[in-house]
Design a protein around this motif. Structure first.
Motif, mmCIF file in Angstrom:
data_model
loop_
_atom_site.group_PDB
_atom_site.id
_atom_site.type_symbol
_atom_site.label_atom_id
_atom_site.label_comp_id
_atom_site.label_asym_id
_atom_site.label_seq_id
_atom_site.Cartn_x
_atom_site.Cartn_y
_atom_site.Cartn_z
ATOM 1 N N THR A 74 0.824 -1.213 0.000
ATOM 2 C CA THR A 74 0.000 0.000 0.000
ATOM 3 C C THR A 74 0.853 1.256 0.000
ATOM 4 O O THR A 74 0.663 2.160 -0.825
ATOM 5 C CB THR A 74 -0.937 0.011 1.226
ATOM 6 O OG1 THR A 74 -1.751 -1.162 1.197
ATOM 7 C CG2 THR A 74 -1.819 1.255 1.241
ATOM 8 N N ILE A 75 1.791 1.326 0.929
ATOM 9 C CA ILE A 75 2.592 2.543 1.099
ATOM 10 C C ILE A 75 3.440 2.832 -0.136
ATOM 11 O O ILE A 75 3.515 3.981 -0.590
ATOM 12 C CB ILE A 75 3.459 2.442 2.369
ATOM 13 C CG1 ILE A 75 2.544 2.470 3.604
ATOM 14 C CG2 ILE A 75 4.495 3.560 2.428
ATOM 15 C CD1 ILE A 75 3.200 2.049 4.906
ATOM 16 N N PHE A 76 4.043 1.814 -0.711
ATOM 17 C CA PHE A 76 4.899 2.055 -1.873
ATOM 18 C C PHE A 76 4.099 2.332 -3.146
ATOM 19 O O PHE A 76 4.672 2.732 -4.158
ATOM 20 C CB PHE A 76 5.910 0.925 -2.047
ATOM 21 C CG PHE A 76 6.990 0.984 -1.002
ATOM 22 C CD1 PHE A 76 7.983 1.946 -1.067
ATOM 23 C CD2 PHE A 76 6.982 0.109 0.075
ATOM 24 C CE1 PHE A 76 8.963 2.032 -0.082
ATOM 25 C CE2 PHE A 76 7.958 0.179 1.063
ATOM 26 C CZ PHE A 76 8.951 1.145 0.982
ATOM 27 N N ALA A 77 2.771 2.183 -3.094
ATOM 28 C CA ALA A 77 1.901 2.568 -4.210
ATOM 29 C C ALA A 77 1.319 3.966 -4.015
ATOM 30 O O ALA A 77 0.715 4.514 -4.936
ATOM 31 C CB ALA A 77 0.771 1.547 -4.371
ATOM 32 N N MET A 78 1.493 4.543 -2.834
ATOM 33 C CA MET A 78 0.952 5.870 -2.539
ATOM 34 C C MET A 78 1.747 6.951 -3.271
ATOM 35 O O MET A 78 2.953 6.815 -3.490
ATOM 36 C CB MET A 78 1.037 6.169 -1.037
ATOM 37 C CG MET A 78 0.106 5.406 -0.173
ATOM 38 S SD MET A 78 0.414 5.867 1.571
ATOM 39 C CE MET A 78 -1.070 5.235 2.327
ATOM 40 N N ASP A 79 1.047 8.045 -3.601
ATOM 41 C CA ASP A 79 1.763 9.191 -4.134
ATOM 42 C C ASP A 79 2.270 10.039 -2.961
ATOM 43 O O ASP A 79 1.969 9.765 -1.797
ATOM 44 C CB ASP A 79 0.898 10.001 -5.104
ATOM 45 C CG ASP A 79 -0.352 10.614 -4.485
ATOM 46 O OD1 ASP A 79 -0.349 10.945 -3.280
ATOM 47 O OD2 ASP A 79 -1.354 10.768 -5.212
ATOM 48 N N GLU A 80 3.042 11.052 -3.267
ATOM 49 C CA GLU A 80 3.666 11.890 -2.233
ATOM 50 C C GLU A 80 2.630 12.537 -1.316
ATOM 51 O O GLU A 80 2.833 12.620 -0.098
ATOM 52 C CB GLU A 80 4.526 12.959 -2.912
ATOM 53 C CG GLU A 80 5.431 13.703 -1.968
ATOM 54 C CD GLU A 80 6.388 14.632 -2.712
ATOM 55 O OE1 GLU A 80 6.539 15.766 -2.236
ATOM 56 O OE2 GLU A 80 6.947 14.226 -3.738
ATOM 57 N N PHE A 81 1.520 12.982 -1.872
ATOM 58 C CA PHE A 81 0.475 13.618 -1.075
ATOM 59 C C PHE A 81 -0.137 12.635 -0.080
ATOM 60 O O PHE A 81 -0.359 12.975 1.077
ATOM 61 C CB PHE A 81 -0.605 14.213 -1.985
ATOM 62 C CG PHE A 81 -1.717 14.880 -1.227
ATOM 63 C CD1 PHE A 81 -1.526 16.104 -0.609
ATOM 64 C CD2 PHE A 81 -2.966 14.271 -1.130
ATOM 65 C CE1 PHE A 81 -2.543 16.717 0.105
ATOM 66 C CE2 PHE A 81 -3.995 14.871 -0.423
ATOM 67 C CZ PHE A 81 -3.786 16.100 0.193
ATOM 68 N N GLU A 82 -0.420 11.414 -0.525
ATOM 69 C CA GLU A 82 -1.005 10.394 0.363
ATOM 70 C C GLU A 82 -0.041 10.026 1.494
ATOM 71 O O GLU A 82 -0.459 9.835 2.641
ATOM 72 C CB GLU A 82 -1.377 9.148 -0.434
ATOM 73 C CG GLU A 82 -2.503 9.364 -1.408
ATOM 74 C CD GLU A 82 -2.684 8.202 -2.360
ATOM 75 O OE1 GLU A 82 -3.850 7.796 -2.562
ATOM 76 O OE2 GLU A 82 -1.680 7.690 -2.906
#
Length: 105
Positions: A74-82
């Motif tokens: 999940t975390i490594f698929a998040m963009d910078e804002f997320e």
């Protein structure tokens, strides 16, 4: 102290977030090594449990691939804002928990 374990885990998570590495790696480490060990019913005041639950669910949305966990996927698929939003939520929850701790802690 009733919530000392939760405080210790949040404190550790915040220190991890302030350490070296990419934001995604620091967030992943904060989850794996600190936040995932918190049992909200035992370690957090009632007024923080719902927000903590929402945060934790947001960090495990994706299915794991190979040997990574759901949080890493999940975390490594998040963009910078997320990622920034998640980090801000952790810091906000830590701040709220600190206000619940005795003054001499």
């Amino acid at each position: 102290m009733q919530y000392s374990y939760g405080w210790e885990k949040f404190h550790s998570a915040v220190l991890t977030l302030a350490g070296p590495g990419s934001q995604a790696q620091r967030l992943s480490d904060a989850f794996v090594f600190s936040l995932s060990h918190i049992r909200p019913e035992e370690n957090l005041p009632e007024q923080l449990r719902a927000d903590f639950g929402v945060l934790m669910l947001a960090l495990i949305q994706k299915q794991a691939v190979a040997d990574e966990g759901n949080a890493q996927a999940t975390i490594f698929a998040m963009d910078e804002f997320e990622i920034h939003q998640s980090i801000s939520k952790i810091i906000g929850l830590y701040d709220s928990l600190c206000r619940e701790m005795p003054k001499d802690y």
